[in-house]
Design a protein around this motif. Sequence first.
Motif, PDB file in Angstrom:
ATOM      1  N   ASN A   1     -99.712-142.080  60.742  1.00  0.00           N
ATOM      2  CA  ASN A   1     -99.759-142.935  59.541  1.00  0.00           C
ATOM      3  C   ASN A   1     -98.460-142.726  58.756  1.00  0.00           C
TER       4      ASN A   1
ATOM      5  N   SER B   1     -95.431-148.355  57.301  1.00  0.00           N
ATOM      6  CA  SER B   1     -96.865-148.121  57.513  1.00  0.00           C
ATOM      7  C   SER B   1     -97.395-149.201  58.434  1.00  0.00           C
TER       8      SER B   1
ATOM      9  N   HIS C   1    -100.806-149.351  58.775  1.00  0.00           N
ATOM     10  CA  HIS C   1    -102.231-149.285  58.428  1.00  0.00           C
ATOM     11  C   HIS C   1    -102.869-150.661  58.613  1.00  0.00           C
TER      12      HIS C   1
ATOM     13  N   GLU D   1    -104.527-147.398  62.223  1.00  0.00           N
ATOM     14  CA  GLU D   1    -103.791-146.432  61.401  1.00  0.00           C
ATOM     15  C   GLU D   1    -102.475-146.219  62.116  1.00  0.00           C
TER      16      GLU D   1
END
Length: 407
Positions: A72, A192, A194, A203
Amino acid sequence: MPPPLALFTGRPAFAEPLHVGRPNLGDRQCFLRRIEEMLDRRWFTNDGPLVREFEQRVADFVGVRHCVAMCNATVALEITARAMGLKGEVIVPSYTFVATAHALQWQEVTPVFCDIDPQTHNLDPDRVASLITPRTTGIIGVHLWGRWCAVDALGEFAERRGLTLLFDAAHAFGCTDHGRSLGRFGAAEVFSFHATKFVHSFEGGAVTTDDGPLADKLRLMRNFGFSGYDKVIYLGTNGKMSEAAAAMGLTSLENAGRLVTVNRRRYTSYAEQLGELAGLRLIDYDPEEQNNYQYIVVEVDARQAGLTRDELVEVLHAENVRARRYFYPGCHRMEPYRSYFPHAHLLLPNTEAVAARVFLLPTGETISAADIAAVGRVLRAALDHSPEVKAQLATRPHPERAPAGVS
Ligand code: T4K
């Protein structure tokens, strides 16, 4: 007749909640094929072939020599800060997701909060110099909403003062500054992936850099410091990306071109809806630059609108539109920073003002033009009936409202 709002009628505009950050999927069959192949290979993590392919494709996309995928962005920031030897104090914006600050504090590096430019929502480079102390070792800029953060001014400043410059590019995949891909600036940048992001791997995160020795170090550090079967040469942790995550990352990356078109169309629809509403303003994305249009960010002028940001968010929630107050109240008002620096807000007037007037609306593949028109109708009805809405909300206790007077 009561105003046509769920607050009065009890009937929300949407039966199911509309979320900010609903994940986009890409080609489901393609993803499942990758997972089948992964299962057949029985190679699930630890620098597998899907992770390597993902890294190569991200590096090519951004135009850097190295991409190191991680589990992450928070861990990627932690590992990068440690690899770069950041210690003492590091200057960061407070108007960001708390992970930017936590990644430093987690390793006992003090985040020193710098105010933002209220136009760009990004770190104001003119304010950085006054925060430098003998303990300062670096700066982390954040490209909030994928809008570039003064990369050149900060780059020159950091070089002159011998400071390490990193960027938190969590929002900025597929975005440019003067035609240059974000992800190529400073010593390294951190994306990121995510589930809520433009390109995602459930993730995930990644560090991009042109610095070969740094990339080698990051690879060691994300894998406990192992340089061979039985040889550990650094203090490391477990920051690895799994193969299943990379399968999603690759599928999502292949969907990026289509998604940006969808997102841009949604942005235009929202702009049409909000254009007529006094007191609400959608933030601009420079048409000369690429942006992923992943964020529908609205600023509320409470005096003009007749309602505060928080009142509008309550109206939307009653309609099942889960608008978000990113990034209220600012890291400096969250723990542990609130206790460490109880007076930080005095130096952060723009952060305080912006954090009190911004909210985000849902967008992406799961939101239709009809949904956006309905959100527009809700907002219009709320503004048209602002005195009644205010009176109705005043009857409902709401402990989380921003303090009066800051909006
Ligand atoms: N730097 C910046 C500037 C960031 O914005 C972030 C993360 C980071 C660093 C750290 O990156 P990571 O370590 O996460 O890679 C969410 C995300 O968890 C976070 O990644 C993101 N920024 C932040 C802006 O948003 P929350 O606490 O608001 O998440 P949550 O659970 O409320 O979910 C957000 C919305 O998405 C909800 O409305 C529901 C919807 N959702 C979420 C998930 C996970 C779905 O519909 N499906 C899902 O699977 O932090």
